[in-house]
Motif scaffolding. Structure first.
Motif, PDB file in Angstrom:
ATOM      1  N   LEU A 156       0.853  -1.187   0.000  1.00 48.20           N
ATOM      2  CA  LEU A 156       0.000   0.000   0.000  1.00 48.20           C
ATOM      3  C   LEU A 156       0.888   1.235   0.000  1.00 48.20           C
ATOM      4  O   LEU A 156       1.708   1.427   0.897  1.00 48.20           O
ATOM      5  N   ILE A 157       0.717   2.068  -1.032  1.00 48.58           N
ATOM      6  CA  ILE A 157       1.562   3.245  -1.222  1.00 48.58           C
ATOM      7  C   ILE A 157       0.686   4.484  -1.048  1.00 48.58           C
ATOM      8  O   ILE A 157      -0.273   4.677  -1.799  1.00 48.58           O
ATOM      9  N   GLY A 191      -4.022  10.849  -1.528  1.00 50.04           N
ATOM     10  CA  GLY A 191      -5.031  11.726  -0.940  1.00 50.04           C
ATOM     11  C   GLY A 191      -4.681  12.127   0.471  1.00 50.04           C
ATOM     12  O   GLY A 191      -4.139  11.334   1.246  1.00 50.04           O
ATOM     13  N   GLU A 192      -4.946  13.383   0.789  1.00 50.92           N
ATOM     14  CA  GLU A 192      -4.733  13.929   2.135  1.00 50.92           C
ATOM     15  C   GLU A 192      -3.293  13.774   2.588  1.00 50.92           C
ATOM     16  O   GLU A 192      -3.005  13.537   3.758  1.00 50.92           O
ATOM     17  N   GLY A 193      -2.360  13.901   1.634  1.00 49.25           N
ATOM     18  CA  GLY A 193      -0.943  13.803   1.971  1.00 49.25           C
ATOM     19  C   GLY A 193      -0.539  12.462   2.540  1.00 49.25           C
ATOM     20  O   GLY A 193       0.446  12.359   3.277  1.00 49.25           O
ATOM     21  N   GLY A 194      -1.280  11.409   2.192  1.00 53.11           N
ATOM     22  CA  GLY A 194      -1.027  10.073   2.724  1.00 53.11           C
ATOM     23  C   GLY A 194      -2.042   9.646   3.772  1.00 53.11           C
ATOM     24  O   GLY A 194      -2.062   8.492   4.206  1.00 53.11           O
ATOM     25  N   GLY A 195      -2.898  10.567   4.182  1.00 53.57           N
ATOM     26  CA  GLY A 195      -3.867  10.287   5.241  1.00 53.57           C
ATOM     27  C   GLY A 195      -4.928   9.267   4.859  1.00 53.57           C
ATOM     28  O   GLY A 195      -5.379   8.488   5.693  1.00 53.57           O
ATOM     29  N   ARG A 196      -5.327   9.255   3.581  1.00 46.72           N
ATOM     30  CA  ARG A 196      -6.344   8.296   3.140  1.00 46.72           C
ATOM     31  C   ARG A 196      -5.837   6.860   3.266  1.00 46.72           C
ATOM     32  O   ARG A 196      -6.568   5.970   3.697  1.00 46.72           O
ATOM     33  N   ALA A 197      -4.588   6.638   2.858  1.00 50.14           N
ATOM     34  CA  ALA A 197      -4.019   5.289   2.942  1.00 50.14           C
ATOM     35  C   ALA A 197      -3.858   4.864   4.401  1.00 50.14           C
ATOM     36  O   ALA A 197      -4.107   3.700   4.749  1.00 50.14           O
ATOM     37  N   LEU A 198      -3.433   5.785   5.245  1.00 45.90           N
ATOM     38  CA  LEU A 198      -3.275   5.483   6.670  1.00 45.90           C
ATOM     39  C   LEU A 198      -4.617   5.082   7.273  1.00 45.90           C
ATOM     40  O   LEU A 198      -4.713   4.090   8.014  1.00 45.90           O
ATOM     41  N   MET A 257       2.214  -1.336   4.286  1.00 43.00           N
ATOM     42  CA  MET A 257       2.170   0.062   3.897  1.00 43.00           C
ATOM     43  C   MET A 257       3.523   0.711   4.132  1.00 43.00           C
ATOM     44  O   MET A 257       4.070   0.640   5.236  1.00 43.00           O
ATOM     45  N   VAL A 258       4.068   1.347   3.116  1.00 42.26           N
ATOM     46  CA  VAL A 258       5.308   2.090   3.279  1.00 42.26           C
ATOM     47  C   VAL A 258       4.967   3.446   3.898  1.00 42.26           C
ATOM     48  O   VAL A 258       3.958   4.069   3.553  1.00 42.26           O
ATOM     49  N   GLN A 259       5.780   3.878   4.830  1.00 42.11           N
ATOM     50  CA  GLN A 259       5.596   5.205   5.435  1.00 42.11           C
ATOM     51  C   GLN A 259       6.962   5.757   5.784  1.00 42.11           C
ATOM     52  O   GLN A 259       7.993   5.110   5.593  1.00 42.11           O
ATOM     53  N   SER A 260       6.960   6.984   6.275  1.00 45.57           N
ATOM     54  CA  SER A 260       8.218   7.665   6.561  1.00 45.57           C
ATOM     55  C   SER A 260       7.971   8.743   7.607  1.00 45.57           C
ATOM     56  O   SER A 260       6.890   8.833   8.193  1.00 45.57           O
ATOM     57  N   LEU A 261       8.963   9.555   7.817  1.00 48.52           N
ATOM     58  CA  LEU A 261       8.895  10.596   8.847  1.00 48.52           C
ATOM     59  C   LEU A 261       7.650  11.471   8.752  1.00 48.52           C
ATOM     60  O   LEU A 261       7.124  11.893   9.790  1.00 48.52           O
ATOM     61  N   PRO A 262       7.123  11.776   7.553  1.00 47.62           N
ATOM     62  CA  PRO A 262       5.885  12.556   7.488  1.00 47.62           C
ATOM     63  C   PRO A 262       4.704  11.944   8.227  1.00 47.62           C
ATOM     64  O   PRO A 262       3.756  12.654   8.567  1.00 47.62           O
ATOM     65  N   LEU A 263       4.731  10.653   8.501  1.00 51.74           N
ATOM     66  CA  LEU A 263       3.686  10.043   9.318  1.00 51.74           C
ATOM     67  C   LEU A 263       3.598  10.743  10.670  1.00 51.74           C
ATOM     68  O   LEU A 263       2.504  11.012  11.186  1.00 51.74           O
ATOM     69  N   ILE A 264       4.741  11.066  11.249  1.00 50.04           N
ATOM     70  CA  ILE A 264       4.780  11.780  12.523  1.00 50.04           C
ATOM     71  C   ILE A 264       4.528  13.264  12.311  1.00 50.04           C
ATOM     72  O   ILE A 264       3.734  13.889  13.026  1.00 50.04           O
ATOM     73  N   LEU A 265       5.185  13.819  11.320  1.00 56.80           N
ATOM     74  CA  LEU A 265       5.085  15.253  11.040  1.00 56.80           C
ATOM     75  C   LEU A 265       3.642  15.678  10.794  1.00 56.80           C
ATOM     76  O   LEU A 265       3.158  16.670  11.359  1.00 56.80           O
ATOM     77  N   ARG A 266       2.932  14.920   9.966  1.00 58.88           N
ATOM     78  CA  ARG A 266       1.567  15.302   9.602  1.00 58.88           C
ATOM     79  C   ARG A 266       0.567  15.006  10.703  1.00 58.88           C
ATOM     80  O   ARG A 266      -0.471  15.656  10.792  1.00 58.88           O
ATOM     81  N   ILE A 275       9.116  27.465  -4.468  1.00 60.60           N
ATOM     82  CA  ILE A 275       9.925  26.259  -4.341  1.00 60.60           C
ATOM     83  C   ILE A 275       8.940  25.095  -4.370  1.00 60.60           C
ATOM     84  O   ILE A 275       7.994  25.056  -3.587  1.00 60.60           O
ATOM     85  N   VAL A 276       9.136  24.160  -5.274  1.00 63.08           N
ATOM     86  CA  VAL A 276       8.254  23.001  -5.388  1.00 63.08           C
ATOM     87  C   VAL A 276       8.725  21.899  -4.441  1.00 63.08           C
ATOM     88  O   VAL A 276       9.929  21.670  -4.317  1.00 63.08           O
ATOM     89  N   GLY A 277       7.773  21.246  -3.786  1.00 62.64           N
ATOM     90  CA  GLY A 277       8.073  20.080  -2.967  1.00 62.64           C
ATOM     91  C   GLY A 277       7.320  18.879  -3.485  1.00 62.64           C
ATOM     92  O   GLY A 277       6.303  19.029  -4.175  1.00 62.64           O
ATOM     93  N   GLY A 278       7.794  17.694  -3.155  1.00 61.23           N
ATOM     94  CA  GLY A 278       7.146  16.483  -3.619  1.00 61.23           C
ATOM     95  C   GLY A 278       6.020  16.019  -2.720  1.00 61.23           C
ATOM     96  O   GLY A 278       5.491  14.925  -2.907  1.00 61.23           O
ATOM     97  N   SER A 279       5.626  16.847  -1.766  1.00 63.43           N
ATOM     98  CA  SER A 279       4.584  16.441  -0.824  1.00 63.43           C
ATOM     99  C   SER A 279       3.837  17.666  -0.304  1.00 63.43           C
ATOM    100  O   SER A 279       4.109  18.800  -0.718  1.00 63.43           O
ATOM    101  N   ALA A 280       2.914  17.437   0.619  1.00 61.17           N
ATOM    102  CA  ALA A 280       1.979  18.463   1.059  1.00 61.17           C
ATOM    103  C   ALA A 280       2.636  19.549   1.906  1.00 61.17           C
ATOM    104  O   ALA A 280       3.766  19.406   2.376  1.00 61.17           O
TER     105      ALA A 280
END
Length: 317
Positions: free
Chosen positions: A33-34, A69-76, A90-99, A152-157
């Motif tokens: 799940l990505i 969706g929702e910066g990864g929130g829908r998958a979570l 499900m792959v996740q990363s530091l944004p799980l905590i940040l968001r 500045i463009v970012g690859g995430s929310a």
């Protein structure tokens, strides 16, 4: 040449043997799940993990579900509540905590089950090969002058690690965050599309998301958030350029809450074997990733420590 059976009992025994020996083509296909679209760091990590595990014979194949969706929130939320993903990694990363801390997610890592942390990836700031900016100080001068007009463009929310990285660089340069206009994207692929249209001054993202473009010369890397230069890449660190910014983004895998301990252990052992393999080392060097294997029994305390660190970073910016 056809085979005939003399009686029903012989036929049934033969049929049972055939079924036992038949390949279970789909029984051990692992679902990943990505939480974002294709082309980003989550997507790359999941697909490379699935490919390497398949090559090693640890799984029979991989199925990838991009659920953005929702910066990864829908998958979570889906992993936490839907039976459809009860067997998914499900792959996740530091944004799980940040968001979670910033209120983007209604849930946190406590609503799912950590299996293992696997890699650390550093953040990088890149510009187009024809960009006039040759280092971070030149880019920062441009942000100071026209940063509100060209983002500045970012690859995430917004509020993500990419956004935080950009703000941390500005803070290290003693510049106001008001000088920055951050343009969010749904994964690295979306960010690259925006960036390739000349929309932005620069892009901040995970190293693995742009490593091909850096190696080909399509993009020029101005700075990386590692403490030392990454092996195989001639990219100056932020610290080399007078910017005290060192940030690493862990990536790991999670399963649904209530997953049996023996299943979690099986997955963790599988990822441990992957981490030790020569094939995975080749993958890590390809993307500039560092090994960061932390098994399930230690992952929860690691995440809690990360939460303290990220909360402090959010409060300081």
């Amino acid at each position: 040449m056809p085979i005939f059976f003399r009686n029903v009992k012989t036929f049934l025994r033969a049929a049972a043997l055939m079924l036992a020996l038949a390949p279970t083509a789909h029984a051990d296909v692992q679902k990943f799940l990505i939480p974002a679209g294709e082309g980003g760091g989550w997507d790359t990590t999941a697909r490379e993990t699935g490919a390497a595990l398949t090559k090693m014979g640890l799984i029979g194949g991989a199925k990838y579900v991009n659920y953005s969706g929702e910066g990864g929130g829908r998958a979570l939320n889906a992993l936490a509540t839907s039976k459809e993903y009860k067997d998914a990694l499900m792959v996740q990363s530091l944004p799980l905590i940040l968001r979670s801390l910033s209120g983007v997610y209604d849930r946190s890592f406590r609503d799912v089950t950590p299996v293992a942390m696997l890699i650390a990836e550093y953040q990088v700031v890149v510009v187009d090969k024809d960009s006039p900016y040759k280092n971070m100080n030149e880019l920062l001068a441009a942000i100071k002058d026209i940063g509100k007009r060209k983002p500045i463009v970012g690859g995430s929310a917004k509020g993500s690690l990419d956004h935080i990285t950009a703000l941390a660089v500005l803070e290290a340069a003693n510049m106001s965050s008001k000088k920055l206009r951050y343009s969010a994207s749904d994964g690295g692929g979306d960010a690259m599309r925006k960036f390739s249209n000349g929309y932005a001054l620069a892009m901040v993202t995970g190293m693995g998301e742009v490593v091909k473009q850096i190696k080909s010369g399509e993009l020029r890397a101005l700075g990386v958030t590692s403490a030392e230069r990454l092996e195989g890449f001639d990219i100056p660190t932020m610290k080399e350029q007078g910017l005290d910014v060192v940030l690493a983004n862990w990536r790991g895998f999670f399963v649904a809450p209530g997953t049996p301990d023996k299943t979690v252990t099986k997955y963790a052992d599988m990822l441990a074997s992957l981490d030790k393999s020569p094939d995975w080392k080749t993958v890590r060097l390809k993307y500039g990733w560092e090994s960061l294997y932390i098994p399930a029994q230690d992952a929860r305390s690691f995440l809690e420590e990360q939460e303290v660190t990220i909360r402090r970073l959010l409060n300081s910016i």
